[in-house]
Scaffold this motif. Structure first.
Motif, mmCIF file in Angstrom:
data_model
loop_
_atom_site.group_PDB
_atom_site.id
_atom_site.type_symbol
_atom_site.label_atom_id
_atom_site.label_comp_id
_atom_site.label_asym_id
_atom_site.label_seq_id
_atom_site.Cartn_x
_atom_site.Cartn_y
_atom_site.Cartn_z
ATOM 1 N N ASN A 146 71.232 19.238 54.879
ATOM 2 C CA ASN A 146 70.272 20.232 55.356
ATOM 3 C C ASN A 146 70.346 20.438 56.867
ATOM 4 O OD1 ASN A 146 69.352 20.460 52.695
ATOM 5 N ND2 ASN A 146 67.834 18.852 52.988
ATOM 6 N N ASN A 147 71.565 20.526 57.391
ATOM 7 C CA ASN A 147 71.756 20.848 58.795
ATOM 8 C C ASN A 147 73.062 21.608 58.964
ATOM 9 O OD1 ASN A 147 73.922 18.799 59.176
ATOM 10 N ND2 ASN A 147 72.244 17.350 58.896
ATOM 11 N N ALA A 148 73.250 22.180 60.151
ATOM 12 C CA ALA A 148 74.434 22.999 60.404
ATOM 13 C C ALA A 148 75.719 22.180 60.339
ATOM 14 C CB ALA A 148 74.315 23.677 61.768
ATOM 15 N N VAL A 151 76.923 21.994 56.756
ATOM 16 C CA VAL A 151 77.507 23.271 56.337
ATOM 17 C C VAL A 151 78.901 23.438 56.928
ATOM 18 C CG1 VAL A 151 77.248 25.779 56.429
ATOM 19 C CG2 VAL A 151 75.232 24.339 56.112
ATOM 20 N N PRO A 223 75.874 26.966 52.223
ATOM 21 C CA PRO A 223 74.598 26.854 52.953
ATOM 22 C C PRO A 223 73.406 26.590 52.035
ATOM 23 C CG PRO A 223 75.852 28.738 53.738
ATOM 24 C CD PRO A 223 76.556 28.242 52.509
ATOM 25 N N GLY A 227 72.950 23.091 53.256
ATOM 26 C CA GLY A 227 72.382 23.491 54.540
ATOM 27 C C GLY A 227 70.884 23.632 54.559
ATOM 28 N N ASN A 231 69.475 26.938 57.598
ATOM 29 C CA ASN A 231 70.867 27.213 57.964
ATOM 30 C C ASN A 231 71.471 28.261 57.039
ATOM 31 O OD1 ASN A 231 71.538 24.913 60.066
ATOM 32 N ND2 ASN A 231 70.422 23.931 58.407
#
Length: 274
Positions: A146-148, A151, A223, A227, A231
């Motif tokens: 769950n972050n860039a 991804v 994503p 992501g 994101n």
């Protein structure tokens, strides 16, 4: 006579592209100027309100995030694929076939399964997280999902074969005696790689950049699953407007914006390739 024969040979391909690519694109752009129906679908009238939403809403930030993520993915894939192709082209035939097989093997697995495999690996109880904690490189509170970064990692993993294969096709035809000649004239390995090898496979490099960049722009599964909501890329917004909200004109407007983002760099790189 020769031009007529060439035209006849090209007509089937042109017809296929016209019916299954150009016509759907025209219909999508046209739907962007129609009114939305509250019951789902497309209304009767024509309007510019849907197109204005792309500028007035938060979609510009999503477009920028999509561009940034796609550009970084492309740069990382090229940075990883170029040394691999250099080594592949100079390997013996037996080793080369084995390495190419390893590059192609991921395509034999379903795309969604590979994404869920990465989701399991990056999970707080996954192997990667536990290994980093054991090495002291992460804490129990560290989030790999769950972050860039998650991804970007998975996008590079999925797009890397699309960078390696076109580059290898170009590197295989490259005359490496030019590199040896540059070394004999005093160039370092890096200088020979940068000033002789890369210009020598320029067409393959442009093809790889276009393929990776365009494929990255349209991503929405990665994503969505690794992501989180913070994101999202433009593909996620298109999916939400088309299936959740049933707002087909807005989904078409977003698709038209994505089409524009894809066509501009593709045309520019195509002109550069000539």
């Amino acid at each position: 006579m020769k031009s007529r024969r060439e035209l006849l040979l090209t007509l089937p391909s042109l017809g296929w592209l016209g019916v299954f690519f150009a016509l759907p694109c025209v219909l999508i752009v046209a739907l962007a100027f129609r009114e939305s129906d509250l019951r789902g679908g497309v209304g009767e009238g024509w309007t510019l309100a849907t197109v204005r939403l792309l500028v007035e809403g938060d979609y510009l930030a999503v477009v920028w995030s999509t561009l940034w993520m796609s550009m970084v993915t492309t740069v990382l894939c090229m940075a990883l694929a170029l040394p691999v192709c250099w080594a592949l082209a100079r390997m013996s035939a037996g080793w080369r076939q084995g390495v190419l097989l390893l590059v192609v093997v991921p395509f034999l697995t379903n795309f969604i399964i590979r994404i869920f495999a990465w989701r399991s690996l990056l999970h707080p109880e996954g192997v990667i997280k536990q290994g980093l904690v054991w090495l002291g490189l992460a804490t129990d509170d560290t989030m790999l999902l769950n972050n860039a970064g998650a991804v970007l990692l998975v996008m590079v993993y999925t797009q890397l074969p699309f960078a390696i294969l076109p580059l290898y096709a170009a590197a295989e035809k490259f005359d490496f005696s030019l590199v040896d000649a540059a070394r004999d004239l005093g160039a370092t390995k890096w200088q020979a790689f940068r000033k002789v090898f890369i210009p020598g496979i320029w067409r393959g490099l442009i093809s790889a950049v276009v393929i990776v960049f365009v494929c990255s722009l349209g991503q929405y599964v990665i994503p969505k699953f690794v992501g989180g909501t913070g994101n999202e890329m433009i593909g996620n917004k298109i999916e939400q407007r088309a299936f959740s909200d049933r707002n087909l004109p807005l989904a078409s407007a977003l698709s038209g914006a994505l089409l524009l983002v894809v066509l501009v760099p593709t045309l520019l790189l195509g002109r550069r390739r000539e």
